[in-house]
Each structure stands twice: as structure tokens, then as C-alpha cells.
Design an enzyme around this catalytic site. Sequence first.
Site, PDB file in Angstrom:
ATOM      1  N   GLY A  68       8.673  10.568 -10.789  1.00 49.77           N
ATOM      2  CA  GLY A  68       8.578  11.055  -9.408  1.00 49.77           C
ATOM      3  C   GLY A  68       9.805  11.760  -8.876  1.00 49.77           C
ATOM      4  O   GLY A  68       9.694  12.652  -8.037  1.00 49.77           O
ATOM      5  N   ASP A 124      11.770   9.038  -5.661  1.00 52.38           N
ATOM      6  CA  ASP A 124      11.043   9.949  -4.790  1.00 52.38           C
ATOM      7  C   ASP A 124      10.723   9.313  -3.445  1.00 52.38           C
ATOM      8  O   ASP A 124      10.895   9.926  -2.401  1.00 52.38           O
ATOM      9  CB  ASP A 124       9.747  10.444  -5.481  1.00 52.38           C
ATOM     10  CG  ASP A 124       8.893   9.313  -6.038  1.00 52.38           C
ATOM     11  OD1 ASP A 124       9.294   8.131  -5.942  1.00 52.38           O
ATOM     12  OD2 ASP A 124       7.806   9.602  -6.580  1.00 52.38           O
ATOM     13  N   ASP A 127       8.207   2.838  -0.902  1.00 49.70           N
ATOM     14  CA  ASP A 127       6.912   2.442  -0.336  1.00 49.70           C
ATOM     15  C   ASP A 127       6.889   0.922  -0.186  1.00 49.70           C
ATOM     16  O   ASP A 127       7.436   0.386   0.763  1.00 49.70           O
ATOM     17  CB  ASP A 127       5.797   2.978  -1.249  1.00 49.70           C
ATOM     18  CG  ASP A 127       4.412   2.696  -0.715  1.00 49.70           C
ATOM     19  OD1 ASP A 127       4.277   2.417   0.487  1.00 49.70           O
ATOM     20  OD2 ASP A 127       3.444   2.739  -1.492  1.00 49.70           O
ATOM     21  N   LYS A 155       8.669   5.384   3.605  1.00 55.02           N
ATOM     22  CA  LYS A 155       7.510   5.103   4.462  1.00 55.02           C
ATOM     23  C   LYS A 155       7.883   4.033   5.473  1.00 55.02           C
ATOM     24  O   LYS A 155       8.505   3.030   5.117  1.00 55.02           O
ATOM     25  CB  LYS A 155       6.326   4.613   3.622  1.00 55.02           C
ATOM     26  CG  LYS A 155       5.634   5.718   2.872  1.00 55.02           C
ATOM     27  CD  LYS A 155       4.353   5.227   2.238  1.00 55.02           C
ATOM     28  CE  LYS A 155       3.801   6.287   1.301  1.00 55.02           C
ATOM     29  NZ  LYS A 155       2.659   5.819   0.516  1.00 55.02           N
ATOM     30  N   PHE A 176      -0.635   8.454   2.118  1.00 50.06           N
ATOM     31  CA  PHE A 176      -0.403   8.886   0.745  1.00 50.06           C
ATOM     32  C   PHE A 176      -0.063  10.374   0.698  1.00 50.06           C
ATOM     33  O   PHE A 176      -0.829  11.212   1.166  1.00 50.06           O
ATOM     34  CB  PHE A 176      -1.617   8.587  -0.134  1.00 50.06           C
ATOM     35  CG  PHE A 176      -1.285   8.622  -1.589  1.00 50.06           C
ATOM     36  CD1 PHE A 176      -0.666   7.540  -2.204  1.00 50.06           C
ATOM     37  CD2 PHE A 176      -1.542   9.759  -2.350  1.00 50.06           C
ATOM     38  CE1 PHE A 176      -0.326   7.580  -3.544  1.00 50.06           C
ATOM     39  CE2 PHE A 176      -1.202   9.803  -3.695  1.00 50.06           C
ATOM     40  CZ  PHE A 176      -0.599   8.709  -4.290  1.00 50.06           C
ATOM     41  N   ASP A 183       2.929  12.418  -7.218  1.00 49.67           N
ATOM     42  CA  ASP A 183       1.633  12.716  -7.832  1.00 49.67           C
ATOM     43  C   ASP A 183       0.499  11.884  -7.257  1.00 49.67           C
ATOM     44  O   ASP A 183       0.698  10.827  -6.666  1.00 49.67           O
ATOM     45  CB  ASP A 183       1.686  12.417  -9.332  1.00 49.67           C
ATOM     46  CG  ASP A 183       1.669  10.921  -9.618  1.00 49.67           C
ATOM     47  OD1 ASP A 183       2.570  10.222  -9.109  1.00 49.67           O
ATOM     48  OD2 ASP A 183       0.740  10.441 -10.300  1.00 49.67           O
ATOM     49  N   ARG A 189       2.413  17.215  -8.806  1.00 46.19           N
ATOM     50  CA  ARG A 189       3.877  17.089  -8.843  1.00 46.19           C
ATOM     51  C   ARG A 189       4.543  18.450  -8.668  1.00 46.19           C
ATOM     52  O   ARG A 189       5.637  18.547  -8.154  1.00 46.19           O
ATOM     53  CB  ARG A 189       4.325  16.491 -10.185  1.00 46.19           C
ATOM     54  CG  ARG A 189       3.967  15.022 -10.378  1.00 46.19           C
ATOM     55  CD  ARG A 189       4.787  14.428 -11.513  1.00 46.19           C
ATOM     56  NE  ARG A 189       4.229  13.196 -12.049  1.00 46.19           N
ATOM     57  CZ  ARG A 189       4.458  11.989 -11.538  1.00 46.19           C
ATOM     58  NH1 ARG A 189       5.209  11.848 -10.471  1.00 46.19           N
ATOM     59  NH2 ARG A 189       3.929  10.917 -12.100  1.00 46.19           N
TER      60      ARG A 189
HETATM   61  P1  IMP Z   1       6.891   1.229  -4.416  1.00 42.96           P
HETATM   62  O1  IMP Z   1       7.213   0.368  -5.612  1.00 42.96           O
HETATM   63  O2  IMP Z   1       5.587   0.804  -3.790  1.00 42.96           O
HETATM   64  O3  IMP Z   1       8.016   1.299  -3.406  1.00 42.96           O
HETATM   65  O4  IMP Z   1       6.641   2.714  -4.904  1.00 42.96           O
HETATM   66  C1  IMP Z   1       6.977   3.112  -6.143  1.00 42.96           C
HETATM   67  C2  IMP Z   1       6.398   4.387  -6.620  1.00 42.96           C
HETATM   68  O5  IMP Z   1       5.058   4.553  -6.196  1.00 42.96           O
HETATM   69  C3  IMP Z   1       7.125   5.589  -6.098  1.00 42.96           C
HETATM   70  O6  IMP Z   1       8.293   5.862  -6.855  1.00 42.96           O
HETATM   71  C4  IMP Z   1       6.070   6.651  -6.296  1.00 42.96           C
HETATM   72  O7  IMP Z   1       6.091   7.134  -7.617  1.00 42.96           O
HETATM   73  C5  IMP Z   1       4.778   5.899  -6.037  1.00 42.96           C
HETATM   74  N1  IMP Z   1       4.299   6.145  -4.644  1.00 42.96           N
HETATM   75  C6  IMP Z   1       4.444   5.375  -3.557  1.00 42.96           C
HETATM   76  N2  IMP Z   1       3.890   5.950  -2.463  1.00 42.96           N
HETATM   77  C7  IMP Z   1       3.399   7.151  -2.886  1.00 42.96           C
HETATM   78  C8  IMP Z   1       2.716   8.242  -2.223  1.00 42.96           C
HETATM   79  O8  IMP Z   1       2.468   8.261  -1.026  1.00 42.96           O
HETATM   80  N3  IMP Z   1       2.378   9.281  -3.028  1.00 42.96           N
HETATM   81  C9  IMP Z   1       2.641   9.338  -4.364  1.00 42.96           C
HETATM   82  N4  IMP Z   1       3.286   8.349  -5.020  1.00 42.96           N
HETATM   83  C10 IMP Z   1       3.658   7.260  -4.265  1.00 42.96           C
HETATM   84 MG    MG Z   2       3.009   8.087  -9.205  1.00 38.01          MG
END
Ligand code: IMP
Ligand code: MG
Length: 204
Positions: A68, A124, A127, A155, A176, A183, A189
Site C-alpha cells: 500500500g 498508506d 485504519d 481514518k 473505504f 487497493d 493502486r
Molecule cells: P489496519 O490494520 O486496519 O489499520 O489497516 C491496514 C491496511 O489495510 C492498510 O495498510 C491498507 O492496506 C488496508 N486498508 C485499510 N483501510 C483501507 C481503505 O479504506 N482502502 C484500502 N485499503 C485499506
Molecule cells: Mg489492501
Amino acid sequence: MTPLSAATNQHFGRTESSIGGKQITMEADLERILFDEGMILRRLDELATQISSDYRDRELTVIAILNGSLIFMADLLRRIPLPLKLDCLSVASYHGGLQTSGEVIFRQVAPPDVAGRHILLLDDILDSGVTLNTIRERLETASPRSIRVCVLLRKIKQRMRAIDADYVGFDIADEFVVGYGLDYMERYRNLSCIGVLRKEVMSR
Ligand code: IMP
Ligand code: MG
């Protein structure tokens, strides 16, 4: 190699998607654009200035989390004039969908060497926090001198894990987004902007 004709170049300028079997432009799959390329690059100028000043007296090691952060990494690091070291870490947590699986899989056998170094983790988006928190905890066991986190997007939401970023490109609502490295099912991407995908695209 044969040079591309103007007509071919024009064709390549249109970014196309074939989800659902139909050839359509990727932009057409967006409900709305949040940040165009110009906005992103202007914000990267500011982030790079801040990071360059904070690390001017320290040897910086950047660890980019793939896939990402790839495009973000390339544009941000070329704006930082410090003699930094770069390493990458490949992890998976979404398995292609919209929600984190809660499990972070490290694709590398040997993690980057972080002992005694000042580490800046690049991702990237922040979340749920599961990915960055897991990586941070894993790297902390290898005795770095410091670890900071830099994300392009953060977020605004309640996170599953307590982690925050030291450098943030943009705060966004909990929806999202795709593009500029982010992606959906490994697509979008290569969009130069960041936008919200239309709901129909995610259900087909
Ligand atoms: P987390 O572990 O939930 O904080 O997110 C980890 C990964 O999920 C990020 O590095 C992104 O690759 C993917 N991700 C989280 N939210 C989004 C989104 O809104 N769009 C695309 N990829 C996301
Ligand atoms: Mg992804």
C-alpha cells in the site's frame, strides 16, 4: 524499442479497469474524489519538510510497508534530502476485502535490521491499527533507538489497537478509499488520486 505513438500514449493515459468484464475507466468507479494528485503532492512537500527537519541530526531508516505505501513512499522519499536508508516490509491483513482480518501475516522470513537505528515506519493508511501496532511491537523487540509512524491517511474512528501516527498526510472519515497505492482486491493502486469507491463496485 519502438517509441509509443501519440495515439497509443493517449490510450495509455486513460487508466482502465475491467472489473465485471467491461473495460471502463477506473475514475468512473469512484463515487467522489477526496484528494487529487496536486493536493497529495502539495501535502507531501509539507510532510517532507517536517520529517527532514526532525531527522536532520539523526541517521534515518525508513521502513515502508508494502504494497500500500509504495507510491506514497516513492513520492515522499524523493522530497527528503537526507541520506536515509530504506527497507521494506511485506505484510497482509485484509486478504483483499474491506475489513481487516485481525491477523497480520509477515511475508518475509528475516525482518529488517533495526537494532540501534532511528526507524520511521511508512504506511498508506491507519485504519483499525492492527497492522501498524503488530509491526511496531515486533520491531520494538529488536531494540531500535526510536520508532515513529508516518501515514498518508488516518481514518477518524475508534481503533482496535491503541496506536497513533506521528506524521499524517490527511485525516479522513471512516469510509473505504482507493488510489495512490490503496487497493480494492489489488486494483486501483495506480490511480493518481484518492477517492471513495462506488458501492456497486464493491458488491459486484
Ligand atoms: P489496519 O490494520 O486496519 O489499520 O489497516 C491496514 C491496511 O489495510 C492498510 O495498510 C491498507 O492496506 C488496508 N486498508 C485499510 N483501510 C483501507 C481503505 O479504506 N482502502 C484500502 N485499503 C485499506
Ligand atoms: Mg489492501
